[in-house]
Write an enzyme that holds these catalytic residues in place. Structure first.
Site, mmCIF file in Angstrom:
data_model
loop_
_atom_site.group_PDB
_atom_site.id
_atom_site.type_symbol
_atom_site.label_atom_id
_atom_site.label_comp_id
_atom_site.label_asym_id
_atom_site.label_seq_id
_atom_site.Cartn_x
_atom_site.Cartn_y
_atom_site.Cartn_z
ATOM 1 N N CYS A 143 0.800 -1.236 0.000
ATOM 2 C CA CYS A 143 0.000 0.000 0.000
ATOM 3 C C CYS A 143 0.829 1.281 0.000
ATOM 4 C CB CYS A 143 -0.928 0.063 1.206
ATOM 5 S SG CYS A 143 -1.354 -1.499 1.952
ATOM 6 N N ARG A 166 6.338 -11.794 5.022
ATOM 7 C CA ARG A 166 5.628 -11.802 6.299
ATOM 8 C C ARG A 166 6.158 -12.937 7.137
ATOM 9 N NH1 ARG A 166 -0.609 -10.963 4.159
ATOM 10 N NH2 ARG A 166 -0.196 -8.998 3.090
ATOM 11 N N ASP A 202 -1.596 -7.178 -6.458
ATOM 12 C CA ASP A 202 -2.172 -6.200 -5.539
ATOM 13 C C ASP A 202 -2.531 -4.914 -6.278
ATOM 14 O OD1 ASP A 202 -2.975 -5.203 -3.145
ATOM 15 O OD2 ASP A 202 -0.976 -5.052 -2.266
ATOM 16 N N HIS A 227 -4.391 -0.840 -5.526
ATOM 17 C CA HIS A 227 -5.032 0.144 -4.656
ATOM 18 C C HIS A 227 -5.785 1.117 -5.530
ATOM 19 C CE1 HIS A 227 -1.947 -1.634 -2.120
ATOM 20 N NE2 HIS A 227 -2.854 -1.471 -1.174
ATOM 21 N N LYS A 250 -13.582 -6.197 4.843
ATOM 22 C CA LYS A 250 -13.230 -6.755 3.536
ATOM 23 C C LYS A 250 -14.226 -7.796 3.062
ATOM 24 C CE LYS A 250 -10.122 -10.108 5.663
ATOM 25 N NZ LYS A 250 -8.976 -10.962 5.503
#
Ligand SMILES: [Zn+2]
Ligand SMILES: [Zn+2]
Length: 628
Positions: free
Chosen positions: A328, A357, A377, A379, A458
């Site tokens: 992000c 992660r 991904d 945004h 979400k």
């Protein structure tokens, strides 16, 4: 004559019955439990006053849970009878079966399991009722202390003053219930495996022996499930990943870090190319952010506060950095790099973003759970009035993509978790935006309370693979908090600054995980458009090699992914090998094909096709590509 009371049955049907009637008397054969005014109870319970009553069928989700949990009690009874020194802990149902954890001085062996299963069958034949008794906590502690069930005593200490005990035959357990009316209702079961675990899941505690099993309302259900397990074992992506030479996970490199071999890297490249094309077609702009970003930025975003345990950190020239666990931040910096007008929105930034992660080593699993992975991904920054259209467009995108792979899917809406940022009002707006889009599209969905991301609610999409297993893929998260934290604005038609809304979304999710799912879904036999190798050229004798080389060069030039097998081996041997590698087409070249300027294709299923000209073969391959 007993006093009459009135019960309201499903469909608002009212019925007058004598006070003290057992639920059992109102139930049909498939019923395993009931609800009185919404709380789930055993069928042996009586109805004492006016109430609304509904029934739980063994064929429902709750019915399966009750069946399987009851089977866990029966298994525990068998274990206690055969191994009296084993101590009881917990025995819940799971999504696919049940387990019970015992403290026993050695692991149970396959022979033990056979004995236990035999005893379970006998207990089922005895058709023992499950009998509930409500007692005070003190009495329960006393009872289990006398029995030497120290784990039950420890657990009781955390419980409220009144507890319930269940007995079938001589076996007694502490449990809330409900259970089946009697053991005879377990029509099909199987003990599956044994593994070690710890009391309360904590590695500092006593090691326990967990026995897994499953139960079904009928033999057919059990058979289908066992077949599915066997298929899943054959299709295990770790096994196929090795056999098809797609990828490896090596301790030398580190746990949870995937190494793509050439064929796996080709598969991933095909998926990535597909994704880039589809995103650009839908008005996304491709962007690329750095792997490391300054720690201060992670503090500003809230990741440091809410997501630190999963992040890796490093120091460069005395400055602290976080290795990105999400993509992000850079996308917001791109947005902020210019003044944005309401006319510029929506902006859709897409990145095949690699993130790291820290997943616990015990939770790592092949490609399905890893520490380094790449997300598809994006945004989306938009005006609040554009939010609904954007969410709907993403849902359509998911639908298009799932069809290409032949997946069915289900949707879930996850709401605010305990650890989160943003105001209650923002959460409500964001949740409503997702809800309205789902409702507007007329889609069915479940709600997961408290399962949202820390910055927003979400929509999760769970795809169903060829074996009916569900996997998380797409998510759509609505977020008003992050634009606030980074002070993102746009200039509205009124000349004032306004706050954009933000959507975080992935379609396939983590590429690693999706590839793992694809391998198992297709059993390694990828459709032509995804197959890392689409065709193997095979010569019958060495005489055809020059012609075959020419064909090979031509195919490569036309974008067909082809391998040569010009070895001096029997044709049958070459064909078998290519079939094991699950290559869609084998192109056989003998003297006749050379003379006629053709190839003879065979499919991996074994079907032999007529000899065709190479251009026709290329057209055949191209016709098998998905159209979107
Ligand atoms: Zn129970
Ligand atoms: Zn994001």
């Amino acid at each position: 004559m007993a006093e009459q009371i009135s019960v309201t049955l499903p469909g608002s049907v009212k019925k007058s019955i004598p006070r003290g009637t057992k639920l059992q008397e109102l139930a049909d054969e498939a019923t395993v439990a009931a609800q009185i005014n919404g709380s789930v109870v055993d069928l042996s319970q009586t109805i004492e006053k006016d109430a609304s009553v509904s029934f739980i069928s063994i064929n429902s989700k709750k019915g399966f849970e009750i069946l399987r949990h009851s089977a866990a009690h029966v298994m525990a009874q068998a274990v206690k009878e055969l191994f009296p020194t084993a101590k009881l802990t917990f025995g819940p149902s799971t999504d696919t079966g049940f387990y019970y954890d015992f403290d026993y001085d050695r692991p149970f062996t396959p022979q033990d399991l056979e004995m236990i299963a035999k005893r379970i069958s006998e207990i089922i034949k005895e058709d023992l009722p499950f009998v509930r008794r409500e007692v005070s906590k003190e009495e329960a502690i006393e009872t289990f202390r006398e029995m030497g069930e120290t784990y039950k005593v420890e657990h009781l200490e955390d419980l409220a003053d009144h507890v319930s005990l269940y007995r079938q035959g001589t076996f007694l357990d502490l449990c809330e219930g409900p259970h089946l009316p009697s053991t005879g209702r377990i029509k099909a079961f199987r003990l599956l495996s044994v593994s070690g675990t710890y009391w309360r899941g904590d590695a500092r505690n006593q090691v326990l022996q967990r026995i897994y099993g499953t139960a079904f309302p009928d033999a057919k259900g059990l058979e289908d499930y066992l077949y599915m397990l066997e298929e899943a074992r054959k299709r295990d992506h770790r096994k196929l990943g090795r056999e098809l030479d797609l990828f490896s996970l090596q301790d030398e490199a580190g746990p949870g870090l995937v190494i793509y071999h050439p064929k796996g890297a080709m598969l991933r490249t095909i998926l990535e190319d597909f994704e880039k094309r589809e995103h650009v077609k839908r008005g996304y702009q491709i962007v690329i952010g750095p792997q490391l970003l300054r720690l201060d930025l992670w503090k500003q975003s809230g990741h440091f506060e809410n997501y630190r345990e999963k992040m890796y950190f490093t120091k460069v020239e005395d400055a602290e950095y976080g290795i990105k666990p999400m993509n992000c931040l850079a996308h917001m910096l791109i947005y902020k790099s210019q003044i944005r007008s309401y006319r510029d929105l929506p902006l859709r930034y897409f990145e095949l973003g690699t993130v790291h992660r820290h997943e616990k080593s015990g939770e790592l699993h092949g490609l399905l759970r890893v520490r380094g992975f790449t997300q598809d991904d994006a945004h989306i920054l938009c005006r609040p009035d554009q939010l609904n259209d954007e969410i709907c467009a993403i849902i359509d995108f998911v639908d298009d993509v799932m069809k290409v792979f032949g997946f069915e899917y289900e949707m879930e809406l996850s709401t605010r978790p305990e650890k989160s940022i943003g105001s209650a009002e923002d959460w409500e707006r964001a949740t409503q935006a997702l809800l309205q889009a789902l409702k507007g599209k007329g889609l069915a969905f479940d709600i997961n309370e408290g399962e949202g991301a820390f910055y927003g609610p979400k929509i999760d999409v769970k795809l169903k693979d060829a074996l009916g297993r569900k996997w998380q893929c797409a998510t759509i998260q609505a977020d008003f908090a992050m634009p606030e934290r980074f002070d993102l604005t746009y200039v509205g038609g009124d000349g004032e600054r306004h706050r954009p809304a933000m959507l975080h979304r992935v379609i396939l999710g983590a590429m690693e995980r999706f590839i793992g799912v694809l391998i198992e879904h297709y059993g390694g036999a990828f459709p032509v458009w995804l197959a890392p190798v689409q065709a193997v050229l095979m010569t019958v004798t060495d005489r055809q090699i020059p012609y075959a080389e020419k064909i090979c060069r031509h195919l490569i030039q036309k974008g067909i992914r082809v391998e040569r097998d010009f070895r001096n081996e029997k044709l049958g041997f070459k064909i078998r090998e290519a079939q094991l590698q699950k290559v869609p087409y084998m192109l056989v070249i003998g003297d006749r094909e050379e003379k006629e300027g053709t190839v003879s294709p065979r499919k991996r299923s074994g079907e032999a096709m007529k000899a065709i000209r190479i251009e026709d073969f290329i057209a055949q391959v191209e016709s098998e590509y998905p159209t979107l």
